[in-house]
Design a protein around this motif. Structure first.
Motif, PDB file in Angstrom:
ATOM      1  N   LEU A  58       0.834  -1.208  -0.058  1.00 58.26           N
ATOM      2  CA  LEU A  58       0.008  -0.097  -0.171  1.00 58.26           C
ATOM      3  C   LEU A  58       0.971   1.264   0.028  1.00 58.26           C
ATOM      4  O   LEU A  58       0.485   2.330  -0.665  1.00 58.26           O
ATOM      5  CB  LEU A  58      -0.947  -0.078   1.128  1.00 58.26           C
ATOM      6  N   PHE A  59       1.960   1.233   0.820  1.00 55.27           N
ATOM      7  CA  PHE A  59       2.848   2.439   0.842  1.00 55.27           C
ATOM      8  C   PHE A  59       3.459   2.611  -0.572  1.00 55.27           C
ATOM      9  O   PHE A  59       3.562   3.798  -0.860  1.00 55.27           O
ATOM     10  CB  PHE A  59       3.853   2.165   1.957  1.00 55.27           C
ATOM     11  N   LEU A  60       4.102   1.491  -1.255  1.00 53.53           N
ATOM     12  CA  LEU A  60       4.634   1.530  -2.228  1.00 53.53           C
ATOM     13  C   LEU A  60       3.625   1.948  -3.387  1.00 53.53           C
ATOM     14  O   LEU A  60       4.081   2.989  -4.248  1.00 53.53           O
ATOM     15  CB  LEU A  60       5.319   0.367  -2.627  1.00 53.53           C
ATOM     16  N   THR A  61       2.571   1.454  -3.574  1.00 53.99           N
ATOM     17  CA  THR A  61       1.644   2.004  -4.463  1.00 53.99           C
ATOM     18  C   THR A  61       1.273   3.506  -4.772  1.00 53.99           C
ATOM     19  O   THR A  61       1.272   4.107  -5.335  1.00 53.99           O
ATOM     20  CB  THR A  61       0.455   1.281  -4.523  1.00 53.99           C
ATOM     21  N   PHE A  62       0.977   3.872  -3.349  1.00 48.28           N
ATOM     22  CA  PHE A  62       0.378   5.207  -3.213  1.00 48.28           C
ATOM     23  C   PHE A  62       1.394   6.240  -2.844  1.00 48.28           C
ATOM     24  O   PHE A  62       1.406   7.475  -3.202  1.00 48.28           O
ATOM     25  CB  PHE A  62      -0.881   5.230  -2.220  1.00 48.28           C
ATOM     26  N   LEU A  63       2.525   5.884  -1.967  1.00 52.58           N
ATOM     27  CA  LEU A  63       3.416   6.873  -1.542  1.00 52.58           C
ATOM     28  C   LEU A  63       5.041   6.503  -1.827  1.00 52.58           C
ATOM     29  O   LEU A  63       5.709   6.639  -0.946  1.00 52.58           O
ATOM     30  CB  LEU A  63       3.341   7.125  -0.150  1.00 52.58           C
ATOM     31  N   GLY A  67       9.197   6.823   0.175  1.00 52.09           N
ATOM     32  CA  GLY A  67      10.133   5.662   0.884  1.00 52.09           C
ATOM     33  C   GLY A  67       9.298   5.022   2.081  1.00 52.09           C
ATOM     34  O   GLY A  67      10.118   4.501   2.916  1.00 52.09           O
ATOM     35  N   LEU A  68       8.243   5.250   2.408  1.00 46.63           N
ATOM     36  CA  LEU A  68       7.497   4.969   3.652  1.00 46.63           C
ATOM     37  C   LEU A  68       7.540   3.348   3.644  1.00 46.63           C
ATOM     38  O   LEU A  68       7.907   2.717   4.980  1.00 46.63           O
ATOM     39  CB  LEU A  68       6.124   5.336   3.734  1.00 46.63           C
ATOM     40  N   HIS A  69       7.415   2.682   2.561  1.00 46.60           N
ATOM     41  CA  HIS A  69       7.509   1.251   2.491  1.00 46.60           C
ATOM     42  C   HIS A  69       8.778   0.857   2.920  1.00 46.60           C
ATOM     43  O   HIS A  69       8.971  -0.272   3.717  1.00 46.60           O
ATOM     44  CB  HIS A  69       7.094   0.605   0.978  1.00 46.60           C
ATOM     45  N   ARG A  70       9.963   1.256   2.648  1.00 45.03           N
ATOM     46  CA  ARG A  70      11.340   0.908   2.902  1.00 45.03           C
ATOM     47  C   ARG A  70      11.445   1.192   4.458  1.00 45.03           C
ATOM     48  O   ARG A  70      12.126   0.335   5.211  1.00 45.03           O
ATOM     49  CB  ARG A  70      12.565   1.671   2.223  1.00 45.03           C
ATOM     50  N   ILE A  77      17.628   3.951   6.162  1.00 40.49           N
ATOM     51  CA  ILE A  77      18.639   4.734   5.273  1.00 40.49           C
ATOM     52  C   ILE A  77      18.002   5.026   3.837  1.00 40.49           C
ATOM     53  O   ILE A  77      18.052   5.863   3.421  1.00 40.49           O
ATOM     54  CB  ILE A  77      20.066   4.106   5.188  1.00 40.49           C
ATOM     55  N   THR A  78      17.847   3.914   3.472  1.00 40.62           N
ATOM     56  CA  THR A  78      17.081   3.786   2.043  1.00 40.62           C
ATOM     57  C   THR A  78      16.052   4.770   1.940  1.00 40.62           C
ATOM     58  O   THR A  78      15.615   5.464   0.926  1.00 40.62           O
ATOM     59  CB  THR A  78      17.243   2.647   1.105  1.00 40.62           C
ATOM     60  N   GLY A  79      14.949   4.364   2.956  1.00 43.97           N
ATOM     61  CA  GLY A  79      13.672   4.942   3.051  1.00 43.97           C
ATOM     62  C   GLY A  79      13.870   6.586   3.133  1.00 43.97           C
ATOM     63  O   GLY A  79      13.153   7.354   2.494  1.00 43.97           O
ATOM     64  N   THR A  85      15.008  12.087  -2.542  1.00 46.38           N
ATOM     65  CA  THR A  85      15.208  12.080  -4.044  1.00 46.38           C
ATOM     66  C   THR A  85      14.108  11.855  -4.702  1.00 46.38           C
ATOM     67  O   THR A  85      14.001  11.372  -5.832  1.00 46.38           O
ATOM     68  CB  THR A  85      16.432  11.071  -4.265  1.00 46.38           C
ATOM     69  N   GLY A  86      13.013  11.593  -3.967  1.00 45.48           N
ATOM     70  CA  GLY A  86      11.632  11.291  -4.903  1.00 45.48           C
ATOM     71  C   GLY A  86      11.802   9.825  -5.385  1.00 45.48           C
ATOM     72  O   GLY A  86      11.727   9.662  -6.656  1.00 45.48           O
ATOM     73  N   GLY A  87      12.212   9.099  -4.450  1.00 41.60           N
ATOM     74  CA  GLY A  87      12.207   7.667  -4.694  1.00 41.60           C
ATOM     75  C   GLY A  87      13.437   7.252  -5.916  1.00 41.60           C
ATOM     76  O   GLY A  87      13.295   6.486  -6.725  1.00 41.60           O
TER      77      GLY A  87
END
Length: 112
Positions: A58-63, A67-70, A77-79, A85-87
């Motif tokens: 859900l986080f990846l698809t909509f946000l 980086g909330l999914h990470r 760190i990657t989140g 950097t806008g994903g």
């Protein structure tokens, strides 16, 4: 977007759905009948554990660009890098669409 196909581990057809708008709508009708079988196959393929599959998807698809999914998966760190950097200019988001199930399975102790 074809996110449902990525969610069920169908990377190739997920990309096709993404770039053709669900085969111009016909694919959505087909998927109405195929989703139950895709769900059963995904249940056999991916390991449940401490990290849910639903919330990161859900986080990846909509946000995804934030980086909330990470961050949810403990990859802070990657989140934060995705957030700044806008994903990773959306390239990282596409990579995560292709590999998110495997990332979660690895966090949950490997694949079945």
């Amino acid at each position: 977007m074809g996110a449902h196909r990525f969610y069920f581990g169908r990377k190739v057809t997920g990309a096709i759905w993404l770039f053709t708008l669900g085969l111009l709508g016909v694919g959505w009708l087909v998927d109405f009948f195929l989703i139950p079988s895709m769900d059963r196959a995904a249940d056999r393929r991916y390991r449940q554990g401490s990290v849910s599959y639903d919330i990161p998807w859900l986080f990846l698809t909509f946000l995804g660009i934030f980086g909330l999914h990470r961050m949810y998966m403990g990859k802070w760190i990657t989140g934060i890098l995705y957030f700044l950097t806008g994903g990773l200019l959306f390239v990282g988001v596409v990579y995560d669409f292709l590999t998110l199930n495997e990332q979660i399975s690895e966090l949950n102790g490997g694949s079945k």
